[in-house]
Write a protein that holds these residues in place. Structure first.
Motif, PDB file in Angstrom:
ATOM      1  N   SER A   1      -3.308 -10.984  25.205  1.00 46.95           N
ATOM      2  CA  SER A   1      -2.452 -11.121  26.455  1.00 46.95           C
ATOM      3  C   SER A   1      -3.178 -12.079  27.266  1.00 46.95           C
ATOM      4  N   SER A   2      -2.487 -12.704  28.039  1.00 50.50           N
ATOM      5  CA  SER A   2      -3.081 -14.012  28.892  1.00 50.50           C
ATOM      6  C   SER A   2      -3.957 -13.265  29.869  1.00 50.50           C
ATOM      7  N   SER A   3      -3.576 -12.138  30.303  1.00 46.49           N
ATOM      8  CA  SER A   3      -4.932 -11.518  31.412  1.00 46.49           C
ATOM      9  C   SER A   3      -5.909 -10.525  30.833  1.00 46.49           C
ATOM     10  N   MET A   4      -5.767 -10.275  29.567  1.00 46.22           N
ATOM     11  CA  MET A   4      -6.741  -9.484  28.938  1.00 46.22           C
ATOM     12  C   MET A   4      -7.662 -10.387  28.024  1.00 46.22           C
ATOM     13  N   PRO A   5      -8.989  -9.743  27.844  1.00 49.89           N
ATOM     14  CA  PRO A   5      -9.767 -10.435  27.125  1.00 49.89           C
ATOM     15  C   PRO A   5      -9.381 -10.383  25.600  1.00 49.89           C
ATOM     16  N   ARG A   6      -9.640 -10.979  24.556  1.00 51.82           N
ATOM     17  CA  ARG A   6      -9.198 -10.601  23.200  1.00 51.82           C
ATOM     18  C   ARG A   6     -10.364  -9.852  22.660  1.00 51.82           C
ATOM     19  N   LYS A   7      -9.357  -8.740  22.049  1.00 53.71           N
ATOM     20  CA  LYS A   7     -10.162  -7.535  21.349  1.00 53.71           C
ATOM     21  C   LYS A   7      -9.816  -7.674  19.962  1.00 53.71           C
ATOM     22  N   VAL A   8     -10.704  -7.647  19.090  1.00 53.30           N
ATOM     23  CA  VAL A   8     -10.565  -7.731  17.463  1.00 53.30           C
ATOM     24  C   VAL A   8     -11.067  -6.440  16.941  1.00 53.30           C
ATOM     25  N   LEU A   9      -9.957  -5.812  16.177  1.00 55.31           N
ATOM     26  CA  LEU A   9     -10.276  -4.508  15.569  1.00 55.31           C
ATOM     27  C   LEU A   9     -10.180  -4.673  14.010  1.00 55.31           C
ATOM     28  N   THR A  10     -11.008  -4.046  13.429  1.00 56.95           N
ATOM     29  CA  THR A  10     -11.095  -4.235  11.692  1.00 56.95           C
ATOM     30  C   THR A  10     -10.533  -2.845  11.289  1.00 56.95           C
ATOM     31  N   ARG A  11      -9.621  -3.306  10.339  1.00 59.52           N
ATOM     32  CA  ARG A  11      -8.838  -2.183   9.702  1.00 59.52           C
ATOM     33  C   ARG A  11      -9.723  -1.316   8.575  1.00 59.52           C
ATOM     34  N   ALA A  12      -9.706   0.131   8.735  1.00 62.60           N
ATOM     35  CA  ALA A  12     -10.608   0.659   8.080  1.00 62.60           C
ATOM     36  C   ALA A  12     -10.054   1.035   6.646  1.00 62.60           C
ATOM     37  N   THR A  13     -11.010   1.198   5.436  1.00 60.69           N
ATOM     38  CA  THR A  13     -10.586   1.054   4.094  1.00 60.69           C
ATOM     39  C   THR A  13     -10.822   2.745   3.635  1.00 60.69           C
ATOM     40  N   ALA A  14     -10.130   3.095   2.772  1.00 64.23           N
ATOM     41  CA  ALA A  14     -10.260   4.205   2.063  1.00 64.23           C
ATOM     42  C   ALA A  14     -10.272   4.371   0.759  1.00 64.23           C
ATOM     43  N   THR A  15     -10.917   5.187  -0.057  1.00 72.30           N
ATOM     44  CA  THR A  15     -10.784   5.079  -1.716  1.00 72.30           C
ATOM     45  C   THR A  15     -10.283   6.048  -2.039  1.00 72.30           C
ATOM     46  N   VAL A  16      -9.097   5.982  -3.009  1.00 73.83           N
ATOM     47  CA  VAL A  16      -8.332   7.128  -3.403  1.00 73.83           C
ATOM     48  C   VAL A  16      -8.947   7.473  -4.860  1.00 73.83           C
ATOM     49  N   ASP A  17      -9.154   8.691  -5.103  1.00 78.26           N
ATOM     50  CA  ASP A  17      -9.493   8.963  -6.504  1.00 78.26           C
ATOM     51  C   ASP A  17      -8.473   9.809  -7.053  1.00 78.26           C
ATOM     52  N   ASP A  18      -7.434   9.092  -7.886  1.00 76.72           N
ATOM     53  CA  ASP A  18      -6.400  10.044  -8.563  1.00 76.72           C
ATOM     54  C   ASP A  18      -6.470  10.141 -10.043  1.00 76.72           C
ATOM     55  N   ALA A  19      -7.663  10.287 -10.144  1.00 76.24           N
ATOM     56  CA  ALA A  19      -7.867  10.861 -11.716  1.00 76.24           C
ATOM     57  C   ALA A  19      -7.675  12.319 -11.808  1.00 76.24           C
ATOM     58  N   GLY A  20      -7.713  13.027 -10.747  1.00 77.42           N
ATOM     59  CA  GLY A  20      -7.606  14.572 -11.171  1.00 77.42           C
ATOM     60  C   GLY A  20      -6.203  15.068 -11.220  1.00 77.42           C
ATOM     61  N   ALA A  21      -5.951  16.105 -11.633  1.00 79.22           N
ATOM     62  CA  ALA A  21      -4.432  16.481 -11.890  1.00 79.22           C
ATOM     63  C   ALA A  21      -4.219  17.546 -10.705  1.00 79.22           C
ATOM     64  N   GLY A  22      -3.901  16.988  -9.504  1.00 77.26           N
ATOM     65  CA  GLY A  22      -3.596  17.363  -8.223  1.00 77.26           C
ATOM     66  C   GLY A  22      -2.197  18.242  -8.413  1.00 77.26           C
ATOM     67  N   PRO A  23      -1.578  19.078  -7.183  1.00 76.83           N
ATOM     68  CA  PRO A  23      -0.446  19.571  -7.414  1.00 76.83           C
ATOM     69  C   PRO A  23       0.787  18.789  -7.321  1.00 76.83           C
ATOM     70  N   PHE A  24       0.639  17.416  -6.734  1.00 80.54           N
ATOM     71  CA  PHE A  24       1.579  16.566  -6.659  1.00 80.54           C
ATOM     72  C   PHE A  24       1.549  15.407  -7.855  1.00 80.54           C
ATOM     73  N   ARG A  25       0.711  15.642  -8.407  1.00 81.79           N
ATOM     74  CA  ARG A  25       0.741  14.604  -9.726  1.00 81.79           C
ATOM     75  C   ARG A  25       1.716  14.722 -10.861  1.00 81.79           C
ATOM     76  N   VAL A  26       2.506  13.503 -10.935  1.00 79.77           N
ATOM     77  CA  VAL A  26       3.376  13.643 -11.777  1.00 79.77           C
ATOM     78  C   VAL A  26       3.311  12.657 -13.195  1.00 79.77           C
ATOM     79  N   GLU A  27       3.293  13.144 -14.326  1.00 75.08           N
ATOM     80  CA  GLU A  27       3.095  12.381 -15.236  1.00 75.08           C
ATOM     81  C   GLU A  27       4.393  11.414 -15.520  1.00 75.08           C
ATOM     82  N   PRO A  28       4.055  10.254 -16.075  1.00 75.98           N
ATOM     83  CA  PRO A  28       5.160   9.355 -16.398  1.00 75.98           C
ATOM     84  C   PRO A  28       6.352   9.897 -17.307  1.00 75.98           C
ATOM     85  N   GLU A  29       6.050  10.423 -18.162  1.00 78.73           N
ATOM     86  CA  GLU A  29       6.795  11.054 -19.011  1.00 78.73           C
ATOM     87  C   GLU A  29       7.554  12.218 -18.556  1.00 78.73           C
ATOM     88  N   GLY A  30       7.089  12.715 -17.426  1.00 80.69           N
ATOM     89  CA  GLY A  30       7.953  13.867 -16.830  1.00 80.69           C
ATOM     90  C   GLY A  30       8.805  13.338 -15.781  1.00 80.69           C
TER      91      GLY A  30
END
Length: 171
Positions: free
Chosen positions: A18-47
């Motif tokens: 903004s022209s009246s506000m100082p510039r603020k820089v934010l960094t996007r947080a990252t997350a790692t997803v482990d989908d190797a487990g067979a959770g309740p919403f996991r769908v096998e491709p052949e399914g």
């Protein structure tokens, strides 16, 4: 970008300015997803291949007795019922109950691009010229190609839809 609005950059950083506000820089947080487990919403491709099969066959099982009763009443008595793949080729008149599949020639083809968008505004997808549509009936045993249905549809002004559980009689 409007003043004070957020924008995403290729590096994943979000900048608010903004022209009246100082510039603020934010960094996007990252997350790692482990989908190797067979959770309740996991769908096998052949399914995914028959994901609606159980729905259609359950529905067919529930509506078959109703369709048989209505057909017997309309036809003046119970016909000889057979499964789609057991229909005799010897000219005997039999009846089959199944789920209708209508392949309509006027139905837009997604591969034809812009024609789909134009046709979507033209109303219901109804059959085309006589002889250009095809219909089949599916039951627990398989699919049966129905002949002469387009003549019946055009002569009586009927509209048949895919998914309807119907009884048919013929040779």
């Amino acid at each position: 970008c409007l003043d004070g609005a957020a924008a995403s950059t290729p590096t994943g950083t979000i900048a608010a300015s903004s022209s009246s506000m100082p510039r603020k820089v934010l960094t996007r947080a990252t997350a790692t997803v482990d989908d190797a487990g067979a959770g309740p919403f996991r769908v096998e491709p052949e399914g995914l291949t028959g994901q609606f099969a159980n729905l259609y066959f359950t529905r067919l099982g529930m509506l078959s007795p109703v369709a048989r009763e209505a057909a017997a009443s309309a036809w003046g008595g119970p016909p000889t019922w057979v499964k789609a793949l057991d229909a005799p080729a010897n000219g005997e008149t039999v009846a089959v109950v199944g789920t209708l599949f209508a392949e309509l020639s006027n139905k837009p083809d997604i591969d034809k691009g812009l024609e789909v968008a134009e046709a979507a505004h033209s109303g219901a997808y109804v059959g085309g010229e006589e002889g250009t549509d095809s219909y089949c009936l599916e039951d627990e045993s398989g699919r049966l190609q129905l002949g002469g249905v387009d003549k019946l549809v055009s002569s009586r002004g009927l509209r048949l839809v895919t998914g309807a559980v119907i009884a048919v009689r013929g040779v």
